[in-house]
Design a protein around this motif. Sequence first.
Motif, PDB file in Angstrom:
ATOM      1  N   UNK A 160      53.642  61.967  -1.885  1.00 28.91           N
ATOM      2  CA  UNK A 160      52.656  61.478  -0.927  1.00 28.91           C
ATOM      3  C   UNK A 160      51.528  60.710  -1.598  1.00 28.91           C
ATOM      4  N   UNK A 161      51.439  60.822  -2.921  1.00 35.35           N
ATOM      5  CA  UNK A 161      50.289  60.272  -3.638  1.00 35.35           C
ATOM      6  C   UNK A 161      50.525  58.897  -4.244  1.00 35.35           C
ATOM      7  N   UNK A 162      51.732  58.359  -4.100  1.00 38.03           N
ATOM      8  CA  UNK A 162      52.036  57.018  -4.587  1.00 38.03           C
ATOM      9  C   UNK A 162      52.864  56.292  -3.541  1.00 38.03           C
ATOM     10  N   UNK A 163      52.438  55.089  -3.199  1.00 45.88           N
ATOM     11  CA  UNK A 163      53.153  54.330  -2.165  1.00 45.88           C
ATOM     12  C   UNK A 163      54.608  54.083  -2.579  1.00 45.88           C
ATOM     13  N   UNK A 169      59.209  57.233 -11.066  1.00 47.44           N
ATOM     14  CA  UNK A 169      59.515  58.597 -11.494  1.00 47.44           C
ATOM     15  C   UNK A 169      59.726  58.713 -13.009  1.00 47.44           C
ATOM     16  N   UNK A 170      59.927  57.600 -13.675  1.00 48.66           N
ATOM     17  CA  UNK A 170      60.089  57.632 -15.129  1.00 48.66           C
ATOM     18  C   UNK A 170      58.918  56.991 -15.855  1.00 48.66           C
ATOM     19  N   UNK A 171      57.832  56.765 -15.119  1.00 50.53           N
ATOM     20  CA  UNK A 171      56.649  56.132 -15.696  1.00 50.53           C
ATOM     21  C   UNK A 171      55.495  57.120 -15.797  1.00 50.53           C
ATOM     22  N   UNK A 172      54.649  56.918 -16.804  1.00 50.32           N
ATOM     23  CA  UNK A 172      53.458  57.743 -16.944  1.00 50.32           C
ATOM     24  C   UNK A 172      52.636  57.677 -15.661  1.00 50.32           C
ATOM     25  N   UNK A 177      57.061  66.099 -15.752  1.00 51.13           N
ATOM     26  CA  UNK A 177      56.346  66.986 -16.667  1.00 51.13           C
ATOM     27  C   UNK A 177      54.839  66.958 -16.414  1.00 51.13           C
ATOM     28  N   UNK A 178      54.305  65.795 -16.035  1.00 51.12           N
ATOM     29  CA  UNK A 178      52.880  65.687 -15.709  1.00 51.12           C
ATOM     30  C   UNK A 178      52.585  66.404 -14.397  1.00 51.12           C
ATOM     31  N   UNK A 179      53.412  66.148 -13.408  1.00 47.06           N
ATOM     32  CA  UNK A 179      53.200  66.728 -12.089  1.00 47.06           C
ATOM     33  C   UNK A 179      53.295  68.251 -12.109  1.00 47.06           C
ATOM     34  N   UNK A 196      58.455  70.375 -10.924  1.00 51.46           N
ATOM     35  CA  UNK A 196      59.551  69.442 -10.665  1.00 51.46           C
ATOM     36  C   UNK A 196      60.413  69.155 -11.892  1.00 51.46           C
ATOM     37  N   UNK A 197      59.926  69.537 -13.067  1.00 52.52           N
ATOM     38  CA  UNK A 197      60.708  69.383 -14.295  1.00 52.52           C
ATOM     39  C   UNK A 197      61.492  70.642 -14.632  1.00 52.52           C
ATOM     40  N   UNK A 198      61.407  71.647 -13.767  1.00 51.27           N
ATOM     41  CA  UNK A 198      62.097  72.905 -13.999  1.00 51.27           C
ATOM     42  C   UNK A 198      61.305  73.924 -14.780  1.00 51.27           C
TER      43      UNK A 198
END
Length: 281
Positions: A160-163, A169-172, A177-179, A196-198
């Motif tokens: 919801x936070x990125x248009x 999904x593979x960008x900084x 891992x960040x989320x 989301x990275x497990x």
Amino acid sequence: MSIRIATVNVNGVRAAFRKGMGDWLAHREIDILALQEVRASTEDLEELLGPDWNIVHDAATAKGRAGVALASRNTAEIHRVSLGADDFDTAGRWLEADYKVGNNVLTVVSTYVHSGEVDTPKQVEKFKFLEAMQERLPLLAQHTPYAVVVGDLNVGHTELDIKNWKGNVKRAGFLPEERAYFDRFMGPSGESVTGPDGSIGTGLGWVDVGRQAEGNVPGPYTWWSWRGQAFDNDAGWRIDYQLATPALAALASNYTVDRAESYDTRWSDHTPVVVDYSLED
């Protein structure tokens, strides 16, 4: 007593004032103003903001880079700038201040998380910073029930936070891992949280005041690229936050993203995020 807190990445405070930031500030009745990417001296801030503001400022190690500040109508009792291990350079990226509001201590943190870049040392530094935040947040909550971490956190927490989240999904800024750190920051206190990275961690119980106010809807976004039609098409990212302890989040109201009326009236690529907090005397 209502305290209005605003946060904005100014992308260079002197340039922001040349483009109209002063007009916004003159009419917004802000009590505590958190700035990121100041890229100026304390003397510059004092000249731009004027004598009515009490300023604490932490500049980056490299001149002309980063820099965070807190300006208020209320003198900061104590301010702290360290985060993480002693060998971790967080200069210009983390600034805490305590304010006396009635009989309460209100702690405000202005922070500017690294933007990162996949498979580079910049991303390593970003993960170190997020790890240090994860260790610091519980200590802030122990220090006072009224604490808020505001600023440019450079991570879109959910889809919801990125248009255009599918292409990122593979960008900084939107890496799983960040989320996952944000899932732990805002996860139920003391409960197990799966990212989301497990990865599995423990929830810290902090509240995303913006999501609390807006619900599960896209945005509202707080950053748009200068390039192309991103602003006009509202193809933005919500990466500027106010994260509050539960006690403070319960007192929040009037969450507002002060989006410019048009592309040519913007004075930063970010927009201010403003919240009122009603603290008892």
